[in-house]
Design a protein around this motif. Structure first.
Motif, PDB file in Angstrom:
ATOM      1  N   CYS A 196      -6.941  48.065  31.445  1.00 18.89           N
ATOM      2  CA  CYS A 196      -7.041  49.268  30.699  1.00 18.89           C
ATOM      3  C   CYS A 196      -8.220  50.016  31.264  1.00 18.89           C
ATOM      4  O   CYS A 196      -8.999  49.327  32.178  1.00 18.89           O
ATOM      5  N   THR A 197      -8.346  51.108  31.193  1.00 20.79           N
ATOM      6  CA  THR A 197      -9.209  52.029  31.963  1.00 20.79           C
ATOM      7  C   THR A 197     -10.201  53.131  30.843  1.00 20.79           C
ATOM      8  O   THR A 197      -9.856  53.024  29.612  1.00 20.79           O
ATOM      9  N   GLY A 198     -11.153  53.455  31.534  1.00 20.16           N
ATOM     10  CA  GLY A 198     -12.013  54.119  30.860  1.00 20.16           C
ATOM     11  C   GLY A 198     -11.397  55.751  30.518  1.00 20.16           C
ATOM     12  O   GLY A 198     -12.168  56.527  29.971  1.00 20.16           O
ATOM     13  N   TYR A 223     -10.495  58.027  23.597  1.00 26.23           N
ATOM     14  CA  TYR A 223     -11.747  57.803  24.185  1.00 26.23           C
ATOM     15  C   TYR A 223     -11.487  56.399  24.997  1.00 26.23           C
ATOM     16  O   TYR A 223     -10.414  55.894  25.163  1.00 26.23           O
ATOM     17  N   PRO A 224     -12.636  56.318  25.877  1.00 26.49           N
ATOM     18  CA  PRO A 224     -12.543  55.146  26.938  1.00 26.49           C
ATOM     19  C   PRO A 224     -12.062  53.773  26.320  1.00 26.49           C
ATOM     20  O   PRO A 224     -12.766  53.240  25.346  1.00 26.49           O
ATOM     21  N   GLY A 240      -9.013  47.797  22.771  1.00 24.40           N
ATOM     22  CA  GLY A 240     -10.141  48.440  21.953  1.00 24.40           C
ATOM     23  C   GLY A 240     -10.858  49.510  22.516  1.00 24.40           C
ATOM     24  O   GLY A 240     -10.892  49.385  23.770  1.00 24.40           O
ATOM     25  N   ASN A 241     -11.415  50.718  22.104  1.00 25.49           N
ATOM     26  CA  ASN A 241     -12.173  51.625  22.863  1.00 25.49           C
ATOM     27  C   ASN A 241     -13.452  51.548  22.198  1.00 25.49           C
ATOM     28  O   ASN A 241     -14.098  50.889  21.312  1.00 25.49           O
ATOM     29  N   THR A 242     -14.273  52.738  22.735  1.00 24.37           N
ATOM     30  CA  THR A 242     -15.500  53.195  22.190  1.00 24.37           C
ATOM     31  C   THR A 242     -15.789  53.589  20.836  1.00 24.37           C
ATOM     32  O   THR A 242     -16.906  53.467  20.352  1.00 24.37           O
ATOM     33  N   HIS A 243     -14.598  53.655  20.051  1.00 27.10           N
ATOM     34  CA  HIS A 243     -14.851  54.435  18.962  1.00 27.10           C
ATOM     35  C   HIS A 243     -14.330  53.510  17.757  1.00 27.10           C
ATOM     36  O   HIS A 243     -13.895  53.798  16.643  1.00 27.10           O
ATOM     37  N   GLY A 244     -14.323  52.291  18.001  1.00 26.33           N
ATOM     38  CA  GLY A 244     -13.925  51.130  17.204  1.00 26.33           C
ATOM     39  C   GLY A 244     -12.348  51.185  16.814  1.00 26.33           C
ATOM     40  O   GLY A 244     -12.177  50.818  15.850  1.00 26.33           O
ATOM     41  N   GLU A 245     -11.427  51.677  17.600  1.00 22.52           N
ATOM     42  CA  GLU A 245     -10.069  51.527  17.400  1.00 22.52           C
ATOM     43  C   GLU A 245      -9.263  50.476  17.981  1.00 22.52           C
ATOM     44  O   GLU A 245      -9.579  50.281  19.322  1.00 22.52           O
ATOM     45  N   GLY A 258       1.215  49.355  16.426  1.00 19.28           N
ATOM     46  CA  GLY A 258       0.427  49.420  15.282  1.00 19.28           C
ATOM     47  C   GLY A 258      -1.100  49.383  15.536  1.00 19.28           C
ATOM     48  O   GLY A 258      -1.625  49.150  16.672  1.00 19.28           O
ATOM     49  N   CYS A 259      -1.946  49.675  14.622  1.00 17.91           N
ATOM     50  CA  CYS A 259      -3.242  49.751  14.805  1.00 17.91           C
ATOM     51  C   CYS A 259      -4.095  48.662  13.656  1.00 17.91           C
ATOM     52  O   CYS A 259      -3.428  48.520  12.565  1.00 17.91           O
ATOM     53  N   LEU A 260      -5.180  48.075  14.170  1.00 19.40           N
ATOM     54  CA  LEU A 260      -5.895  47.191  13.354  1.00 19.40           C
ATOM     55  C   LEU A 260      -6.870  48.070  12.907  1.00 19.40           C
ATOM     56  O   LEU A 260      -8.113  48.725  13.709  1.00 19.40           O
ATOM     57  N   LYS A 261      -7.237  47.960  11.734  1.00 19.97           N
ATOM     58  CA  LYS A 261      -8.446  48.901  10.831  1.00 19.97           C
ATOM     59  C   LYS A 261      -9.726  48.189  10.572  1.00 19.97           C
ATOM     60  O   LYS A 261      -9.434  46.951  10.465  1.00 19.97           O
ATOM     61  N   GLY A 262     -10.701  48.876  10.359  1.00 25.15           N
ATOM     62  CA  GLY A 262     -11.774  48.292   9.809  1.00 25.15           C
ATOM     63  C   GLY A 262     -12.874  48.116  10.392  1.00 25.15           C
ATOM     64  O   GLY A 262     -14.199  47.914  10.352  1.00 25.15           O
ATOM     65  N   LEU A 263     -12.899  48.526  11.969  1.00 26.51           N
ATOM     66  CA  LEU A 263     -14.192  48.637  12.662  1.00 26.51           C
ATOM     67  C   LEU A 263     -14.624  49.973  12.723  1.00 26.51           C
ATOM     68  O   LEU A 263     -14.283  50.871  12.331  1.00 26.51           O
ATOM     69  N   ALA A 264     -16.004  49.965  12.988  1.00 25.22           N
ATOM     70  CA  ALA A 264     -16.752  50.996  12.859  1.00 25.22           C
ATOM     71  C   ALA A 264     -17.764  51.251  14.150  1.00 25.22           C
ATOM     72  O   ALA A 264     -18.559  52.518  14.023  1.00 25.22           O
ATOM     73  N   GLY A 265     -17.601  50.590  15.133  1.00 26.73           N
ATOM     74  CA  GLY A 265     -18.539  50.894  16.293  1.00 26.73           C
ATOM     75  C   GLY A 265     -17.922  50.359  17.434  1.00 26.73           C
ATOM     76  O   GLY A 265     -16.486  49.810  17.319  1.00 26.73           O
ATOM     77  N   ALA A 266     -18.166  50.488  18.681  1.00 29.80           N
ATOM     78  CA  ALA A 266     -17.285  50.439  20.068  1.00 29.80           C
ATOM     79  C   ALA A 266     -17.180  48.954  20.040  1.00 29.80           C
ATOM     80  O   ALA A 266     -18.030  48.167  19.773  1.00 29.80           O
ATOM     81  N   VAL A 267     -16.132  48.615  20.566  1.00 26.08           N
ATOM     82  CA  VAL A 267     -15.481  47.284  20.548  1.00 26.08           C
ATOM     83  C   VAL A 267     -15.998  46.698  21.991  1.00 26.08           C
ATOM     84  O   VAL A 267     -15.776  47.413  22.946  1.00 26.08           O
TER      85      VAL A 267
END
Length: 380
Positions: A196-198, A223-224, A240-245, A258-267
């Protein structure tokens, strides 16, 4: 502390230098460190298992030391100076049969042989973001970073890489596509490697073919990307990315499943369980989360009180890893961090100030231009 460490199945490294263990069975979290000597240069960068039995955890810090934590004893048993802080922080840590492998941001990869002061040094290039070991061929590692393409090294013959990826073709504006490898994973039962890349790309390489460019490329988000992990089920990858996705991508079609929800910060840390359909993630929001890969539901959520950098999952069965019949998310309470420090501090009480209203005389100019005097209340 031995009784606490033996029941932990998930280990995390924090920015404050604390090694944290979580037991989902007992629904408890513990800190394993010396609170009196904590400092920012002990920030945990990487973690790895010290042996196949998973009885030891290797912890790499910003100050260049690698500490060995014994799960059976519940204490740190050894400390080794394995790097210079001026060369950057650790980007990878691995263990072979008789040696330990470290890599730093400057590109200096070292093989530390057991019982010997001699090391094998390999310069893998500047700007390294990740060094990853091949689980099936432990003498092979892959490296990559910013303007440093994916390379596969055989540490038995470290003179030159056995595979070097080639950058993709120029874009539609005929401009060079920048290289920024953030994380690497070896696809089981094959020679393929996923990165995975930035720049939001997920790429699959096949070193067994003459083609050096990616055999598949997919994109996710805006996002990266910061981390990836391969689930026990074949054909997918979690990124995962820098926006908690967090997302699950199909490596055969290059589509988002699909996406995994619930995060609020960078992974920052991401790892799938070796045999169960579970993935653990951590990052800047100070939470450890465990998601199910089958229905993408949040199974466990643990507040760890510190920003987290990496996560390490045990390969054994995770008790109570499945959701309850009610479907509620299990909240795990973390052990108080540094209670003895707070207990010794003096309590400061603040006196409340009563509001006093005072009448004051103000001059008001009316519509007709005449000045009038009026009593107004002034609140202090």
């Amino acid at each position: 502390m031995a009784a606490k460490s033996q029941i932990c199945s998930i280990w995390l490294g924090s920015e404050t230098g604390i090694l944290k263990g979580v037991s989902l069975t007992k629904k408890q979290a513990f800190n394993f460190c010396e609170m009196s000597c904590l400092s920012r240069d002990q920030e945990v960068c990487v973690m790895a298992w010290g042996d196949p039995q998973e009885s030891e955890v290797l912890v790499g810090s910003v100050n260049g030391t690698v500490k060995t934590f014994s799960i059976d004893k519940g204490i740190f048993t050894a400390t080794r100076e394995c790097g210079d802080p001026s060369q950057g922080r650790f980007t990878g840590l691995a263990v072979t049969d008789s040696s330990m492998i470290t890599c730093v941001e400057s590109g200096l990869l070292k093989v530390w042989k057991e019982g010997s002061t001699e090391t094998v040094e390999v310069n893998v290039g500047n700007g390294i973001c990740r060094m990853q070991q091949n689980p099936s061929q432990r003498h092979r590692v892959a490296t990559g970073g910013k303007e440093n393409p994916l390379k596969v090294w055989d540490l038995e013959r470290p003179d030159k890489p056995i595979f070097t990826a080639k950058n993709v073709a120029h874009d539609w504006l005929d401009m060079r596509v920048p290289v920024w490898v953030r994380d690497i994973g070896f696809i089981p039962d094959s020679d393929k490697i996923v990165t995975c890349t930035g720049h939001q790309q997920v790429r699959v390489y096949d070193p067994s073919t003459p083609q050096r460019r990616p055999v598949l490329e997919a994109r996710f988000g805006e996002y990266p990307l910061t981390a990836l992990s391969l689930p026990a089920s074949r054909g997918t990858v979690v990124v995962g990315n820098t926006h908690g996705e967090l997302a699950i991508l199909d490596l055969r079609k290059g589509l988002v499943c699909g996406c995994l929800k619930g995060l609020a910060g960078a992974v920052r840390g991401l790892q799938c369980h070796p045999s169960l359909p579970l993935v653990a993630s951590c990052g800047l929001d100070r939470f450890l989360r465990v998601h199910s890969l089958e229905d993408r539901s949040l199974q466990h959520k643990v507040y760890m009180k510190s920003r987290l950098n990496c996560v390490l999952l045990s390969s054994r069965e995770l008790e109570s890893s499945s959701a309850d019949d009610s479907g509620d998310v299990e909240e795990v309470k973390a052990e108080e961090e540094g209670d003895e420090v707070w207990d010794t501090m003096e309590t400061v009480t603040e006196k409340t100030k009563k509001r006093a209203a005072q009448k004051d005389e103000a001059t008001i100019t009316g519509v007709d231009g005449k000045k009038k005097r009026k009593l107004v209340e002034k609140v202090m």
